[in-house]
Write a protein that holds these residues in place. Structure first.
Motif, PDB file in Angstrom:
ATOM      1  N   PHE A 142     -14.259  -2.748  -1.071  1.00  0.00           N
ATOM      2  CA  PHE A 142     -13.788  -1.451  -0.604  1.00  0.00           C
ATOM      3  C   PHE A 142     -14.086  -0.389  -1.651  1.00  0.00           C
ATOM      4  CE2 PHE A 142     -11.285  -4.570   1.622  1.00  0.00           C
ATOM      5  CZ  PHE A 142     -11.287  -4.090   2.925  1.00  0.00           C
ATOM      6  N   THR A 143     -14.281   0.821  -1.209  1.00  0.00           N
ATOM      7  CA  THR A 143     -14.527   1.939  -2.106  1.00  0.00           C
ATOM      8  C   THR A 143     -13.285   2.808  -2.164  1.00  0.00           C
ATOM      9  OG1 THR A 143     -16.859   1.945  -1.525  1.00  0.00           O
ATOM     10  CG2 THR A 143     -15.995   3.936  -2.551  1.00  0.00           C
ATOM     11  N   PHE A 144     -12.704   2.936  -3.349  1.00  0.00           N
ATOM     12  CA  PHE A 144     -11.532   3.787  -3.518  1.00  0.00           C
ATOM     13  C   PHE A 144     -11.947   5.231  -3.311  1.00  0.00           C
ATOM     14  CE2 PHE A 144      -9.062   6.595  -6.228  1.00  0.00           C
ATOM     15  CZ  PHE A 144      -7.809   6.401  -5.674  1.00  0.00           C
ATOM     16  N   ARG A 145     -11.149   5.987  -2.558  1.00  0.00           N
ATOM     17  CA  ARG A 145     -11.490   7.378  -2.271  1.00  0.00           C
ATOM     18  C   ARG A 145     -10.542   8.369  -2.937  1.00  0.00           C
ATOM     19  NH1 ARG A 145     -15.861   6.883   0.573  1.00  0.00           N
ATOM     20  NH2 ARG A 145     -15.985   5.433   2.272  1.00  0.00           N
ATOM     21  N   LYS A 146      -9.219   8.189  -2.789  1.00  0.00           N
ATOM     22  CA  LYS A 146      -8.293   9.130  -3.421  1.00  0.00           C
ATOM     23  C   LYS A 146      -6.888   8.552  -3.463  1.00  0.00           C
ATOM     24  CE  LYS A 146      -7.058  11.802   0.689  1.00  0.00           C
ATOM     25  NZ  LYS A 146      -6.956  13.128   1.276  1.00  0.00           N
ATOM     26  N   SER A 147      -6.092   9.073  -4.387  1.00  0.00           N
ATOM     27  CA  SER A 147      -4.673   8.732  -4.478  1.00  0.00           C
ATOM     28  C   SER A 147      -3.877   9.796  -3.737  1.00  0.00           C
ATOM     29  CB  SER A 147      -4.217   8.715  -5.937  1.00  0.00           C
ATOM     30  OG  SER A 147      -4.851   7.685  -6.644  1.00  0.00           O
ATOM     31  N   ILE A 148      -2.753   9.404  -3.179  1.00  0.00           N
ATOM     32  CA  ILE A 148      -1.881  10.340  -2.484  1.00  0.00           C
ATOM     33  C   ILE A 148      -0.515  10.275  -3.141  1.00  0.00           C
ATOM     34  CG2 ILE A 148      -0.788  10.927  -0.296  1.00  0.00           C
ATOM     35  CD1 ILE A 148      -3.187   9.564   1.082  1.00  0.00           C
ATOM     36  N   LEU A 149      -0.073  11.378  -3.702  1.00  0.00           N
ATOM     37  CA  LEU A 149       1.236  11.438  -4.335  1.00  0.00           C
ATOM     38  C   LEU A 149       2.313  11.435  -3.248  1.00  0.00           C
ATOM     39  CD1 LEU A 149       2.924  11.758  -6.914  1.00  0.00           C
ATOM     40  CD2 LEU A 149       2.753  14.232  -6.595  1.00  0.00           C
ATOM     41  N   ILE A 150       3.213  10.454  -3.308  1.00  0.00           N
ATOM     42  CA  ILE A 150       4.262  10.365  -2.299  1.00  0.00           C
ATOM     43  C   ILE A 150       5.598  10.862  -2.813  1.00  0.00           C
ATOM     44  CG2 ILE A 150       3.150   8.499  -1.044  1.00  0.00           C
ATOM     45  CD1 ILE A 150       5.229   6.609  -2.382  1.00  0.00           C
ATOM     46  N   GLY A 151       5.686  11.183  -4.078  1.00  0.00           N
ATOM     47  CA  GLY A 151       6.929  11.674  -4.653  1.00  0.00           C
ATOM     48  C   GLY A 151       7.409  10.784  -5.776  1.00  0.00           C
ATOM     49  N   LYS A 162      -6.824   0.380  -6.745  1.00  0.00           N
ATOM     50  CA  LYS A 162      -8.156   0.991  -6.781  1.00  0.00           C
ATOM     51  C   LYS A 162      -9.283   0.000  -7.047  1.00  0.00           C
ATOM     52  CE  LYS A 162      -6.063   5.117  -8.746  1.00  0.00           C
ATOM     53  NZ  LYS A 162      -6.076   6.043  -9.881  1.00  0.00           N
ATOM     54  N   LEU A 163      -8.995  -1.302  -7.147  1.00  0.00           N
ATOM     55  CA  LEU A 163     -10.022  -2.279  -7.513  1.00  0.00           C
ATOM     56  C   LEU A 163     -10.207  -3.401  -6.498  1.00  0.00           C
ATOM     57  CD1 LEU A 163      -9.199  -2.661 -11.327  1.00  0.00           C
ATOM     58  CD2 LEU A 163     -10.940  -1.220 -10.268  1.00  0.00           C
ATOM     59  N   CYS A 164      -9.945  -3.158  -5.226  1.00  0.00           N
ATOM     60  CA  CYS A 164     -10.067  -4.199  -4.204  1.00  0.00           C
ATOM     61  C   CYS A 164     -11.549  -4.456  -3.905  1.00  0.00           C
ATOM     62  CB  CYS A 164      -9.337  -3.775  -2.938  1.00  0.00           C
ATOM     63  SG  CYS A 164      -9.239  -5.081  -1.717  1.00  0.00           S
ATOM     64  N   PRO A 165     -12.012  -5.689  -4.096  1.00  0.00           N
ATOM     65  CA  PRO A 165     -13.429  -5.999  -3.852  1.00  0.00           C
ATOM     66  C   PRO A 165     -13.818  -5.711  -2.404  1.00  0.00           C
ATOM     67  CG  PRO A 165     -12.302  -7.863  -4.880  1.00  0.00           C
ATOM     68  CD  PRO A 165     -11.261  -6.852  -4.529  1.00  0.00           C
TER      69      PRO A 165
END
Length: 64
Positions: free
Chosen positions: A9-18, A4-7
């Motif tokens: 880029f704007t973090f938008r959402k997390s996706i639960l994969i299991g 979530k901290l990549c210079p």
């Protein structure tokens, strides 16, 4: 980079994969091996890209 901290880029959402039954050490070993299979010089826009990497990781870690 930290998630979530990549210079640049704007973090938008997390996706639960299991969930995985692998322990932290096993996950690290698997990700290091998988990263070796996806070296920059083997990148291909259609057949071997970041989506393929993520798909391979999800299948191995969660079984789906």
């Amino acid at each position: 980079m930290e998630p979530k901290l990549c210079p640049g880029f704007t973090f938008r959402k997390s996706i639960l994969i299991g969930r995985t039954d692998l322990g932290p050490g096993d996950v690290r070993m698997f990700m290091e091996k998988l990263a070796g299979d996806y070296c920059g010089n083997t990148y291909h826009l259609i057949t071997k890209n970041c989506n393929h990497f993520c798909n391979d990781a999800c299948i191995k870690l969660t079984g789906r």
